[in-house]
Design an enzyme around this catalytic site. Sequence first.
Site, PDB file in Angstrom:
ATOM      1  N   THR A   1     -11.908   6.925 -13.247  1.00  0.00           N
ATOM      2  CA  THR A   1     -10.928   6.466 -12.259  1.00  0.00           C
ATOM      3  C   THR A   1     -11.295   5.125 -11.641  1.00  0.00           C
ATOM      4  O   THR A   1     -10.508   4.546 -10.909  1.00  0.00           O
ATOM      5  CB  THR A   1     -10.728   7.532 -11.163  1.00  0.00           C
ATOM      6  OG1 THR A   1      -9.506   7.279 -10.446  1.00  0.00           O
ATOM      7  CG2 THR A   1     -11.919   7.569 -10.212  1.00  0.00           C
TER       8      THR A   1
ATOM      9  N   GLU B   1       0.818  -1.206   0.000  1.00  0.00           N
ATOM     10  CA  GLU B   1       0.000   0.000   0.000  1.00  0.00           C
ATOM     11  C   GLU B   1       0.856   1.262   0.000  1.00  0.00           C
ATOM     12  O   GLU B   1       0.573   2.227  -0.723  1.00  0.00           O
ATOM     13  CB  GLU B   1      -0.932  -0.011   1.218  1.00  0.00           C
ATOM     14  CG  GLU B   1      -1.816   1.203   1.370  1.00  0.00           C
ATOM     15  CD  GLU B   1      -3.058   1.167   0.490  1.00  0.00           C
ATOM     16  OE1 GLU B   1      -3.982   1.942   0.748  1.00  0.00           O
ATOM     17  OE2 GLU B   1      -3.107   0.382  -0.473  1.00  0.00           O
TER      18      GLU B   1
END
Length: 562
Positions: free
Chosen positions: A509, A364
């Site tokens: 997106t 992440e």
Amino acid sequence: MVLLRRLLLVAVSLPSAFVAGQVQKPGLKLPPGADAARTQVVQIFTNAFQAYTDFAFGHDDLTRQSCLLLKSFTDGRNGWGATIVDALSTMKIMGLEDLFQIGVNFSSNIDFSHSNTPDTVSLFESTIRYVGGLLSAYELNGNQPQVLVDKAQQLVDKLVIGFEGAVAVPFGFVDFSADKPVIATSNIAEAGTLTLEWSTLSRLTGNDTYRRLAEDSAKHIAELPNAPLPGFAAQGIDPSTGNFVGAYVTWGGGSDSYLEYLLKYPRLNLTADPVLLQTWQTAVDTSIKFLLKVSTIGDQTYLADFEDDRKIRHIGSHLACFHAGNWLLGGKLLNNQTIVDIGLKLADSCWNTYASTATKIGPEVFGFISKVDGQPPNGTDDGSFTGNPITAADTAFNKQHGFYIFDGGADYILRPEVLESNFYAWRVTGDSKYITRAESAVQSYLKFLEVPGGEGGVSGILDVNNATITIPDRVDDTESFFFAEVMKYLFLTFDDPEHISLDDYVFNTESHPFKVAPLTGAFGSPPPQTVPFSAVQVQHAPLPEISFNPKLPNQLKNILNL
């Protein structure tokens, strides 16, 4: 930094307009083996969606326990069935007509006039997942059925409440039960990521209000004075005043899709205000001058963050790795090979975060140590600052890989951005190494993400550098964007390059494609040579949550100390 000098030379002698370039490499052909990989991706998708159907159909997300015994689910997107709507465009693209029709039938009966949970409604998430999913499915299905447009309009007619009492940019959340916005600070991703979806809704309904609100919001952000860097808005914004909150700069979460849409919206709407594309160009130029960093180990290429107090922050994220694909798209559209070359370097370094872990899946958040080749205006770059101490373990990992996994950021929650940029790199160059990388990701997903005994369900993992995955090591959620984005980008990487060509479609997106008109001449014009900005240090200001997931032990906002 020869590359830096090259771009600056290009920027000095810009033409009055850019001749539009073709995005995809002409005559692109798939290498042997792509068919088999594509079949595997479809199988992963159908197995995972079957698990969702068996245990969570009609709810937003499947949780990993439902793949085993508890048959549970989450409704973090207001209980409207986010996974179904988000998966529609992928189903259509994969040719899964039976599943697509099931999804259309379900979506046709969603009542978006009220939330099915006590939660408030996110303008951003509801727009990119629900509105984008419905309108893309409608277009991909030959502009039918009309009910998909009607449902998108029903939702947006409630979301516009977010603009009530705001100065140009909307509040991020709406209380549907009270028909009032939630008065709170927002960020530029939330406020600036409506243009593709809302302008498409305007075109399909004839009501220009949606486009005008969305475009005016993005334009307001782009034209705000006192940007921390030229063309680069601060992440935080207060809809009550329309002004920036703090001065944090990043290509990562909280800013990412605002920057993404500055390029994509003008491609979708060729009459969009030119300031949007010009702002993207200036932000890219600024990034190359001040944020582009090369690691001391391995010459990896990264885009750093920039703190409120004007310190370069040597940190990257999975979310930010969309930037490579975005730069490749923009570089090709503007015929700027320098931007394309940097985009390819960024894609390589984002992929390196995958190749370097035990699972071959990226984390992440990651940190890096870079060469220092100058200082930002009224700021500092020491080559390693992240806000956290660098441990001996970090140093050892960095010595091998040219980055290290940031404390608290080792998880993977089924994000798409690295594979998204890998897809763009393949379509732009035709280099088969990007196919090989996508094949590696498929094998990692099969090995580490499918839940044993879970009837095909998949989950994220808490530590990408741990190859021994047990149930406690899993993230208790299957986000809808796994179906919308990860599966679609992988499938299209292995599919006929003329199917959903990057010269014919632009992706929102959430990876929902919208048809675009052909470019037959100029695309964009150079930004002003000088853009006023403030180089003043400001006090740190708390920012909203970024990509909040209640199943994670550490939220991204807390990991990054924003």
